[in-house]
Write an enzyme that holds these catalytic residues in place. Structure first.
Site, mmCIF file in Angstrom:
data_model
loop_
_atom_site.group_PDB
_atom_site.id
_atom_site.type_symbol
_atom_site.label_atom_id
_atom_site.label_comp_id
_atom_site.label_asym_id
_atom_site.label_seq_id
_atom_site.Cartn_x
_atom_site.Cartn_y
_atom_site.Cartn_z
ATOM 1 N N HIS A 19 4.606 -7.257 -3.639
ATOM 2 C CA HIS A 19 3.550 -6.527 -4.341
ATOM 3 C C HIS A 19 2.382 -7.467 -4.641
ATOM 4 C CE1 HIS A 19 5.003 -8.437 -7.972
ATOM 5 N NE2 HIS A 19 6.204 -7.904 -7.817
ATOM 6 N N HIS A 22 3.003 -10.940 -6.183
ATOM 7 C CA HIS A 22 3.445 -11.976 -5.237
ATOM 8 C C HIS A 22 2.248 -12.573 -4.500
ATOM 9 C CE1 HIS A 22 7.326 -9.538 -5.330
ATOM 10 N NE2 HIS A 22 7.696 -10.746 -5.734
ATOM 11 N N CYS A 145 15.431 -1.964 -22.463
ATOM 12 C CA CYS A 145 14.688 -3.159 -22.048
ATOM 13 C C CYS A 145 13.217 -2.792 -21.894
ATOM 14 C CB CYS A 145 15.253 -3.652 -20.721
ATOM 15 S SG CYS A 145 14.185 -4.823 -19.879
ATOM 16 N N HIS A 148 12.307 -2.341 -18.322
ATOM 17 C CA HIS A 148 13.030 -1.277 -17.610
ATOM 18 C C HIS A 148 13.437 -0.162 -18.575
ATOM 19 C CE1 HIS A 148 13.667 -5.031 -15.277
ATOM 20 N NE2 HIS A 148 13.350 -4.224 -14.288
ATOM 21 N N LYS A 301 4.719 2.893 -9.927
ATOM 22 C CA LYS A 301 4.623 4.103 -9.103
ATOM 23 C C LYS A 301 4.341 5.319 -9.965
ATOM 24 C CE LYS A 301 7.107 2.780 -5.013
ATOM 25 N NZ LYS A 301 8.443 2.276 -4.784
HETATM 26 ZN ZN ZN Z 1 15.145 -5.305 -17.872
#
Ligand code: ZN
Length: 659
Positions: A19, A22, A145, A148, A301
């Site tokens: 992505h 990087h 998290c 996430h 996304k």
């Molecule tokens: Zn995480």
């Protein structure tokens, strides 16, 4: 003796294709590596991939691929990106490489054991599969998290090996606060110092049943090394630790590791603590970059704001992409990537400032002094510029790449002002020698600018180097000493660009660059009965070969304003060069030229809502663009062809296809 300079990126996790983050990191690293090469250092630049871990294992399974097939494909995508970006890395390490990487990782583990810093303990912890790491309660937001929020945090009960991070926290605190291990920028240094005050031992292995894809713990087949010893060790295994002591001793310690802010703790606490335990010297510096945001937010996304590096390179070219990444990314914080801004910066700085200065200088020197330089002196001007060189160099040395680039662009602006203020086009009539001196100094400045730009835009710099008729310039060539030298041919380096929206498919019409051209003269082709040689004025002189003889007499044509396909690849037709093609409606037995009688030679022809490019095209590409005539007008997809002063008309009202 050359100084060695060992530089690394973090190794990328190849769970999918690369992505923008990087791309940013590899480009920053490449710029610093190239800068040190130009200083004359012996540079070793290492990058690679972190290939173990549950996430890779599970994604491969989900995709119905073997783990090695899955990894190879993604690693290829990373290598392809680095190739397109012209990255000058020396070695690409893969942590699944049993020959290169595993012996060193195992040796490091054994050395930590010898130091008495690894012990086994029952452990209950909160685990995020997304991060592949344990979390403490206060790091979670609503029990999720922060990286996430969609994944469930698992409660994991395991017996694991632990590493005594706590034993080294004070020593590390000292080394980081004194800059013996220098963390850049300051903000990140303060962040890690505050973490170290309270650092606890870290889980250092996982049972094989929960982490089936990794390096086995030496002497314990039930356990697999956790990411710390497995992945961080790449920085030493890649240069020979555990297999090639001579090479390792030559290159270690790393001069700088470059990482993202999300893995600060691992590189500024865990990694140096492991090195202290194994009695290996610490890296010298850690450069921590921020995230690159789009529309003010992290790309995802679900937000629909993802910008992909490959598509940016395809749209704008790799050097413009690199230029903008460096230009937009501050040292201290996150950066914002916006294609609107990219276009604005390129048009203002690369086209309007830098390329403009270079082209006007070199073409003026060529035109008026046959490309030759003389001895010239202007202390006030060169002293000012030389102090700016020092500034730019110092920004590079401190890894503040954005400010290095901005300083270079300001130097170019000073060059433009110097050129403008001295008015060489007027000066040449009054004092030719003085004008020649101004141009010789300006040409020296061009040389210096491209030396300074080499780390960021090496291909562009090489191109200008060729125009200057010079080679292999390095930082010690930064001066105004170039004299009695003849430069080569000057050429335009960058043209204005336009925003390319990803959503809208580019219309095929945008491939055409159509201009109004006045017919200056018409002659018979010496080798073909049915062909004319037509001399045109389209803002510049052009000549085309055309098969109009059966349809138009010489007198019909002379003085008329026709439409020229300006960016058609030149061709030789029966031995005569033809640069472009005129547009006509054709029914097979009748031909009607397209005219724009109220317009000026060189005027752009367009249809509303479509912008043109100036890239050369083939006849085949042109023939795929369907333009039709009807009732004396020419249309593309229902829109009339026009110039800024009129709608184009078709002679003799011939209805047919335009070709
Ligand atoms: Zn995480």
């Amino acid at each position: 003796m050359k100084n060695k300079f060992y530089i690394t990126t973090a190794i990328a996790y190849p769970n999918s294709v690369p992505h923008l983050g990087h791309a940013l990191e590899i480009v920053q690293t490449d710029v610093i590596a190239r800068f040190h090469k130009l200083l004359g250092d012996d540079v070793w630049f290492q990058t690679g991939t972190d290939e173990h871990g549950t996430k890779n294992w599970e994604t491969a399974k989900k995709k119905g691929k073997t783990i090695s097939q899955f990894l190879d494909e993604n690693v290829d995508a990373f290598k392809k990106l680095y190739k397109e970006l012209n990255i000058s890395y020396d070695y690409f390490i893969r942590t699944t490489d049993k020959k290169i990487h595993h012996p060193g990782a195992i040796e490091l583990w054994n050395n930590l054991i010898k130091a008495g810093d690894i012990y086994k303990k029952k452990y209950e912890g909160l685990y995020c599969v997304g991060c592949e790491s344990f979390k403490v309660k206060r790091e979670l937001i609503d029990d999720k998290c922060s990286h996430h929020p969609k994944l469930k945090i698992k409660v994991v009960n395991e017996e694991n090996y632990f590493f005594r991070l706590s034993k080294y926290k004070n020593e590390l605190f000292e080394k980081i606060s004194s800059d013996e291990y220098k963390v850049i920028p300051k903000k990140r240094k303060n962040e890690i110092l505050s973490f170290l005050k309270d650092a606890k031992d870290i889980s250092f292995s996982r049972p094989k049943k929960s982490l089936p894809w990794g390096i086995s713990v030496p002497g314990d087949d039930e356990q697999v090394m956790y990411v710390w010893c497995d992945a961080l060790s790449n920085y030493i295994t890649g240069i020979g630790y555990g297999r090639d002591k001579k090479k390792f001793d030559k290159l270690w310690p790393a001069d700088v590791h470059i990482i993202g802010k999300d893995i600060l703790r691992f590189h500024a606490a865990f990694w140096p603590a492991m090195l202290l335990s194994a009695n290996i010297s610490l890296p010298k510096k850690l450069l921590v970059h921020g995230f690159i945001l789009s529309s003010g937010a992290k790309m995802s996304k679900s937000s629909g704001n993802v910008i992909e590096p490959f598509s940016q390179i395809e749209k704008y070219g790799s050097e413009i992409f690199k230029f903008y990444l460096i230009e937009t990314m501050p040292l201290e914080s996150d950066g914002e990537y916006s294609e609107e801004l990219l276009v604005e910066r390129v048009n203002t700085e690369l086209v309007g400032n830098l390329a403009n200065f270079i082209y006007r200088t070199l073409s003026f020197l060529n035109k008026n002094f046959d490309g030759s330089m003389i001895i010239a002196k202007d202390d006030e001007f060169t002293d000012l510029i030389e102090s700016k060189f020092k500034e730019a160099k110092s920004f590079y040395e401190n890894y503040d790449l954005r400010n290095a680039l901005n300083t270079i662009l300001r130097i170019s602006a000073i060059g433009n002002k110097y050129f403008q203020d001295n008015e060489p086009w007027a000066l040449i009539k009054k004092d030719k020698k003085k004008a020649h001196e101004v141009l010789s100094l300006s040409t020296n400045l061009v040389k210096n600018l491209i030396i300074l730009l080499k780390p960021i835009m090496p291909m562009f710099a090489n191109n200008v180097e060729k125009q200057l008729n010079l080679k292999n310039l390095v930082f010690t060539d930064l001066n105004f000493d170039l004299k009695n030298h003849k430069i080569g041919i000057a050429d335009i380096l960058f043209r204005k660009i336009e925003l390319v929206k990803s959503e809208e498919k580019k219309s095929v019409f945008s491939k055409l660059d159509l201009k109004v051209a006045k017919i200056v003269d018409v002659k018979n082709h010496p080798n073909a009965d049915k062909l004319y040689l037509i001399e045109l004025d389209c803002g510049e002189k052009r000549r085309i070969v055309s098969g109009l003889k059966d349809f138009y007499s010489v007198d019909d044509l002379k003085g008329k304003n026709i439409l020229l396909l300006y960016n058609l690849q030149p061709a030789k037709i029966r031995g005569e060069k033809s640069e472009g093609m005129l547009l006509a409606a054709d029914t097979g037995d009748k031909i009607g030229l397209l005219f724009a009688e109220k317009s000026k030679p060189g005027d752009q022809v367009f249809v509303d809502g479509i912008s043109n490019c100036s890239k050369q095209i083939s006849y085949k590409e042109f023939s795929e663009v369907k333009i039709k005539s009807e009732n004396g007008k020419a249309y593309f997809e229902g829109k009339p062809l026009k110039t800024s002063s009129e709608t184009v008309f078709v002679d003799k009202k011939v209805d047919g296809n335009i070709c």
